[in-house]
Design an enzyme around this catalytic site. Sequence first.
Site, mmCIF file in Angstrom:
data_model
loop_
_atom_site.group_PDB
_atom_site.id
_atom_site.type_symbol
_atom_site.label_atom_id
_atom_site.label_comp_id
_atom_site.label_asym_id
_atom_site.label_seq_id
_atom_site.Cartn_x
_atom_site.Cartn_y
_atom_site.Cartn_z
ATOM 1 N N ASP A 1 45.884 34.239 45.861
ATOM 2 C CA ASP A 1 47.135 33.519 45.628
ATOM 3 C C ASP A 1 48.037 33.577 46.860
ATOM 4 O O ASP A 1 48.000 34.539 47.623
ATOM 5 C CB ASP A 1 47.856 34.122 44.412
ATOM 6 C CG ASP A 1 48.962 33.212 43.903
ATOM 7 O OD1 ASP A 1 48.826 31.977 44.038
ATOM 8 O OD2 ASP A 1 49.961 33.726 43.375
ATOM 9 N N HIS B 1 45.552 26.042 51.886
ATOM 10 C CA HIS B 1 44.245 26.093 51.227
ATOM 11 C C HIS B 1 43.119 26.058 52.263
ATOM 12 O O HIS B 1 42.110 26.735 52.124
ATOM 13 C CB HIS B 1 44.080 24.923 50.251
ATOM 14 C CG HIS B 1 45.071 24.941 49.128
ATOM 15 N ND1 HIS B 1 45.360 26.085 48.412
ATOM 16 C CD2 HIS B 1 45.856 23.968 48.591
ATOM 17 C CE1 HIS B 1 46.264 25.807 47.480
ATOM 18 N NE2 HIS B 1 46.589 24.527 47.578
ATOM 19 N N ARG C 1 48.599 20.584 38.663
ATOM 20 C CA ARG C 1 49.228 20.373 39.983
ATOM 21 C C ARG C 1 49.236 18.889 40.356
ATOM 22 O O ARG C 1 48.479 18.102 39.787
ATOM 23 C CB ARG C 1 48.472 21.183 41.025
ATOM 24 C CG ARG C 1 48.638 22.663 40.743
ATOM 25 C CD ARG C 1 48.105 23.499 41.870
ATOM 26 N NE ARG C 1 48.370 24.899 41.574
ATOM 27 C CZ ARG C 1 48.396 25.859 42.463
ATOM 28 N NH1 ARG C 1 48.143 25.589 43.725
ATOM 29 N NH2 ARG C 1 48.662 27.107 42.112
ATOM 30 N N LEU D 1 24.702 40.601 48.456
ATOM 31 C CA LEU D 1 25.946 40.441 47.697
ATOM 32 C C LEU D 1 25.765 39.264 46.747
ATOM 33 O O LEU D 1 25.115 38.279 47.094
ATOM 34 C CB LEU D 1 27.103 40.117 48.673
ATOM 35 C CG LEU D 1 28.462 39.793 48.047
ATOM 36 C CD1 LEU D 1 29.150 41.079 47.569
ATOM 37 C CD2 LEU D 1 29.390 39.088 49.056
HETATM 38 C C1 IPE Z 1 46.011 31.759 40.060
HETATM 39 O O1 IPE Z 1 47.057 31.356 40.874
HETATM 40 C C2 IPE Z 1 44.838 30.819 40.235
HETATM 41 C C3 IPE Z 1 44.119 30.913 41.501
HETATM 42 C C4 IPE Z 1 44.397 31.691 42.501
HETATM 43 C C5 IPE Z 1 42.960 30.068 41.598
HETATM 44 P P1 IPE Z 1 48.208 30.408 40.350
HETATM 45 O O2 IPE Z 1 49.104 30.153 41.508
HETATM 46 O O3 IPE Z 1 47.622 29.225 39.682
HETATM 47 O O4 IPE Z 1 48.917 31.315 39.238
HETATM 48 P P2 IPE Z 1 50.384 31.239 38.643
HETATM 49 O O5 IPE Z 1 50.635 29.814 38.254
HETATM 50 O O6 IPE Z 1 51.323 31.710 39.709
HETATM 51 O O7 IPE Z 1 50.361 32.179 37.487
HETATM 52 C C1 IPE Z 2 46.222 29.892 45.359
HETATM 53 O O1 IPE Z 2 47.323 29.582 46.150
HETATM 54 C C2 IPE Z 2 45.131 28.840 45.442
HETATM 55 C C3 IPE Z 2 44.986 28.028 44.237
HETATM 56 C C4 IPE Z 2 45.572 28.218 43.089
HETATM 57 C C5 IPE Z 2 44.076 26.911 44.338
HETATM 58 P P1 IPE Z 2 48.515 28.733 45.560
HETATM 59 O O2 IPE Z 2 48.250 27.294 45.807
HETATM 60 O O3 IPE Z 2 48.775 29.102 44.150
HETATM 61 O O4 IPE Z 2 49.711 29.206 46.493
HETATM 62 P P2 IPE Z 2 51.174 29.536 46.027
HETATM 63 O O5 IPE Z 2 51.054 30.607 44.961
HETATM 64 O O6 IPE Z 2 51.772 28.271 45.502
HETATM 65 O O7 IPE Z 2 51.832 30.039 47.261
HETATM 66 MG MG MG Z 3 49.967 30.451 43.216
#
Ligand code: IPE
Ligand code: IPE
Ligand code: MG
Length: 220
Positions: free
Chosen positions: A8, A25, A60, A120
């Site tokens: 995240d 990403h 999203r 792995l």
């Molecule tokens: C969790 O992150 C999902 C992934 C890293 C794939 P999110 O950014 O979606 O989680 P929330 O919305 O902050 O809980």
């Molecule tokens: C995690 O990073 C990746 C996915 C959920 C695909 P985020 O896209 O949630 O990044 P933040 O949390 O908005 O910074």
């Molecule tokens: Mg996130």
Amino acid sequence: MHVAIIMDGNGRWATKQGKSRVEGHRVGSEVVRELTIFASKESRVKTLTLYAFSTENWKRPKHEVEFLMRLLGNYLDKELDTYLENGVKFRAVGDISKFSSKLQNSIQNLEEKTQHLTSLTQNLALNYGGKDDIVRSVKRVLKSGDEVSEESIEKNLDVSYPIDIFIRTGGDSRVSNFLLWQISYAELFFTNTLFPDFTKEEFLNILNRFETIHRRFGGL
Ligand code: IPE
Ligand code: IPE
Ligand code: MG
């Protein structure tokens, strides 16, 4: 040991640098490659389960979802050599039936070409939700005619081995519907590091901290 990571903080990492979220990403996918190579050489780590796209991430904006799908497709097609050279068996976990058939083919191709590898196992969680995993497992158990039990549910989950180390980058201390069943006795590590800045040194540091913990599993 089995390590799970909620990757995240990609979006915030990019925004902080005045870049568009999707650039986070892209850099995040490079970190996935580095961590995969590191884990393949770290003999303590047998399985690495990475959260790449949750069942909730469809909420999203369309352009971000589309970018993630393209990035995933490119990653799967480009990184075959990385997996082969480092002995990494790839598996997708989650309900991938929601993805395009092209993406499903790329997933299947990487799974087939790496299924014999043993350094792995990397599980990539794609359209994965912990609740969905449990529901799909129970459906399989009922269909098979087996008795519903902890053993039969566990055996039919996408991820059927318990997590030892659960890591979330990005500063939030929540589980966000990842591996709900499998983390019942996991050790939880939350770091403020945004995923694109997460290094193998920090990963190693967590593995070493884990080794100092006395796990009681309800006993003494
Ligand atoms: C969790 O992150 C999902 C992934 C890293 C794939 P999110 O950014 O979606 O989680 P929330 O919305 O902050 O809980
Ligand atoms: C995690 O990073 C990746 C996915 C959920 C695909 P985020 O896209 O949630 O990044 P933040 O949390 O908005 O910074
Ligand atoms: Mg996130």
